[in-house]
Design an enzyme around this catalytic site. Structure first.
Site, short mmCIF file in Angstrom:
data_model
loop_
_atom_site.label_atom_id
_atom_site.label_comp_id
_atom_site.label_asym_id
_atom_site.label_seq_id
_atom_site.Cartn_x
_atom_site.Cartn_y
_atom_site.Cartn_z
N LYS A 32 0.95 -1.15 0.23
CA LYS A 32 0.12 0.10 0.02
C LYS A 32 0.91 1.20 -0.15
O LYS A 32 1.89 1.31 0.82
CB LYS A 32 -0.81 -0.01 1.27
N GLU A 49 -19.35 -7.65 9.22
CA GLU A 49 -20.29 -6.64 10.15
C GLU A 49 -21.23 -7.67 10.64
O GLU A 49 -21.87 -7.76 11.82
CB GLU A 49 -21.02 -5.71 9.38
N ARG A 97 -25.65 -4.24 6.32
CA ARG A 97 -24.95 -5.60 6.12
C ARG A 97 -25.59 -6.84 7.14
O ARG A 97 -25.43 -7.90 6.78
CB ARG A 97 -23.66 -5.64 5.72
#
Length: 634
Positions: free
Chosen positions: A282, A366, A394
């Protein structure tokens, strides 16, 4: 003129030499840094996928071959390579390019995929559809930035593994360096062998011949297979995927364009589902991002290119929560914190530093977060689950059936509720107050300012026999708005003149409602503004206030269908209150990206637009006319 300006379609990449491709990669990184320094955005993830994305577009033929990104914020490079470079400086600006894939922008985008862990399911369906229709097309799913921590991704892999005819290539963008890269000629040879279409046929033939030898044949085959698998597993972490029945290529250096192209070409030739494991970093290629310890510039706001320092930002709602939850944790030893791969964004990092043994990051999961919280509550603790409001959608079934049904004391803290703006339709937290209305026993709070956020969070922690929710918007909170009175558990913010209009303001709309009241009073209209604080259940005191006024107006930063206003109207009807009612909120549509203030103006949730509508409505009531919607576009 650089090479990037000459790329109008991905096919242009195939004409470039290795040296030109290297220069192109550098130009792409310069463009990413330059634009994101002005607009903000997901810089770190895109710096890490430059060569990976270039390789995909050189090997596959988009848009005939479909490319699905998971998560969708990894697509800036894809946009630059698919003809959108001239407009890239409009990234995340109103009327400009979205920060995610967008079907309206390009034929090269098929899925606006910003809720993670879904790309493999999309790709599974696409690949199966092409196989059934006899279309000779490939589907490439790029999954990374934590998306494999989501259970839905593994549900998809379980089905992809048995879809033998699917021309599906899964690129795992592993930017956390979970595994050591495989190097050397033997590893390369094994990779080529594993993805050669003849490999399976040869292996089956060897198996048949060896197992036919009486006595020693089966044992000999098992030993040979064990040696082969042992060598492969020592060289690459493929066991899990191959045990599922998926071909595995890698790990591959995701910043080595040649290596990525070779791996993708091998995967493309195989003709069935293949996983290509790419190791990336990243923020690669920009020192400030690579050295940023928190998240490698995952999603910075505007920043200075030379120093990498973000422009100063004031204190936001999340900061208030971050400080208060630490204070609560110090007083309440039973309080634990859970988040879904969002420790810093939702403000739990300070709590994690202070109470690491009481903090759980479950990854992009979640559903698991909600049900695990139920288990923690059953075990005598009080979990605080901090999420973006859009992501609670979700876990609705888990909130309903696992938390509420069992009367578990779990507090959900929803950041970025209401209109969020820049990230577009998928990130507006405009659904939570509608879907949560149907959950029996759940209590829902919407603080109007920082003081109320602290108060309501502490009140929520005291509830041990039902789920509680505290939601707040993106950005800085307003100055604290004092109450001038109390009605039941609700705060009276304005009481001026006769009882003409009762404005029931929810959360962040309270500051707006106070401005509306000033405008109405200036025109001789009496106003009462009430903040319910707890919007679910409806406070009986608000029902009585409504009975006393000539017009009731509810204002909320939530969808108008099934939200707080709709429930209040139903409650008033049930109580026989006949006061005319006007509901103001977010229209039930997907909102294009723009600044929050611009969206609020467009949908009529500004003081001027609301005041104009109320003047028209109270005039209609005065003259006995039916209320009708007027054009609020000002």
């Amino acid at each position: 003129m650089g090479y990037l300006e000459s790329i109008t379609t991905p096919s242009d990449l195939r004409a470039l030499t290795p040296e030109q491709l290297e220069q192109l990669a550098s130009e792409i990184r310069d463009t990413l840094v330059g634009v994101c320094s002005r607009t903000g955005g997901h810089l770190g993830p895109n710096l890490g996928v430059v060569e990976l994305t270039m390789a995909i577009h050189r090997v596959f033929e988009s848009p005939r071959d479909r490319i699905v990104f998971d998560t969708g914020h990894q697509t800036y490079v894809h946009k630059l390579l698919t003809g959108r470079h001239p407009r890239f400086d409009t990234l995340r600006q109103e009327g400009g390019l979205s920060g995610y894939p967008s079907q309206s922008e390009s034929d090269h985008d098929i899925v606006e995929n910003s809720h993670a862990s879904t790309a493999l399911s999309y790709a599974d369906g696409l690949a199966k559809a092409y196989a059934i229709r006899g279309d000779n097309r490939h589907v490439v799913a790029v999954i990374g930035d934590g998306a494999l921590t989501g259970g839905m991704a593994w549900e998809a892999l379980n089905n992809i593994a048995i879809a033998r005819s699917s021309r599906l290539v899964i690129v795992v963008n592993d930017n956390e360096r979970s595994y050591t890269p495989t190097i050397g000629g033997l590893a390369t040879a094994l990779t080529s062998l594993r993805t050669n279409p003849r490999y399976e046929a040869v292996l089956d033939q060897v198996k048949r011949r060896l197992t036919a030898v009486p006595g020693v044949g089966p044992a000999a085959y098992d030993a040979l297979h064990a040696i082969k698998k042992g060598m492969k597993d020592a060289l690459a972490p493929q066991g899990l995927f191959e045990d599922l029945g998926l071909k595995y290529v890698g790990p591959v250096d995701g910043h080595d364009l040649t290596a990525m192209e070779q791996a993708l070409s091998q995967a493309k030739r195989f003709g069935g589902p293949v996983i290509v494991h790419a190791l990336t970093r990243k923020g690669y290629g920009y020192d400030a991002a690579e050295q940023h310890e928190a998240d490698q510039f995952h999603s910075p706001g505007p920043f200075d290119i030379e120093s990498g320092e973000e422009r100063p930002k004031g204190r936001i709602w999340t900061d208030v929560f971050a400080d208060e939850i630490v204070e609560i944790g110090a007083r309440h030893k039973e309080v634990v914190a859970i988040t879904a791969a969002m420790m810093h964004p939702v403000g739990l990092h300070h709590f994690a530093d202070r109470f690491p043994e009481r903090t759980f990051d479950v990854g992009i999961a979640e559903q698991h977060a909600a049900t695990s919280a139920a288990g923690l509550a059953m075990g005598g603790l009080h979990p605080v689950v901090a999420l973006y409001a859009t992501f609670l959608n979700r876990a609705f079934d888990q909130v309903l059936m696992d938390v509420a049904l069992h009367k578990c004391g779990v507090t959900f803290v929803l950041d970025r509720s209401g209109v969020t703006g820049d990230d577009g339709a998928s990130h507006n937290g405009m659904w939570d107050m509608s879907i949560l209305q149907v959950v029996p026993g759940l209590r829902l709070a919407a603080p109007r300012d920082a003081a109320r956020l602290r108060d309501l969070l502490n009140e929520a922690i005291e509830v041990t026999d039902a789920p509680t929710v505290v939601r707040f918007p993106k950005g800085p909170p307003p100055d604290d708005i004092p109450a001038v009175g109390r009605a039941g558990g609700a705060d009276i913010l304005v009481r001026n003149g006769t009882k003409d209009v009762l404005v029931v303001a929810v959360g962040s709309m309270c500051a707006t409602a106070v401005e509306v009241a000033d405008r109405l009073v200036a025109q001789g209209i009496g106003v009462t503004v009430v903040d319910p604080r707890w919007v679910k259940p409806v406070d009986p005191a608000i029902v009585e206030l409504a009975r006393e006024h000539r017009l009731v107006v509810s204002v909320e930063d939530n969808g108008v269908v099934g939200g707080c206003g709709a429930v209040l109207l139903q409650t008033l009807n049930d109580a026989g209150v006949e006061t005319p009612f006007r509901l103001r909120g977010i229209p039930q549509e997907f909102l294009d990206h723009a600044k929050r203030t611009a969206i609020l103006e467009r949908i009529g949730l500004t003081p001027q637009a609301l005041a104009l509508g109320i003047v028209e409505d109270i005039t209609a009531v005065t003259h006995g006319r039916a209320l009708v919607d007027a054009d609020r576009s000002l």
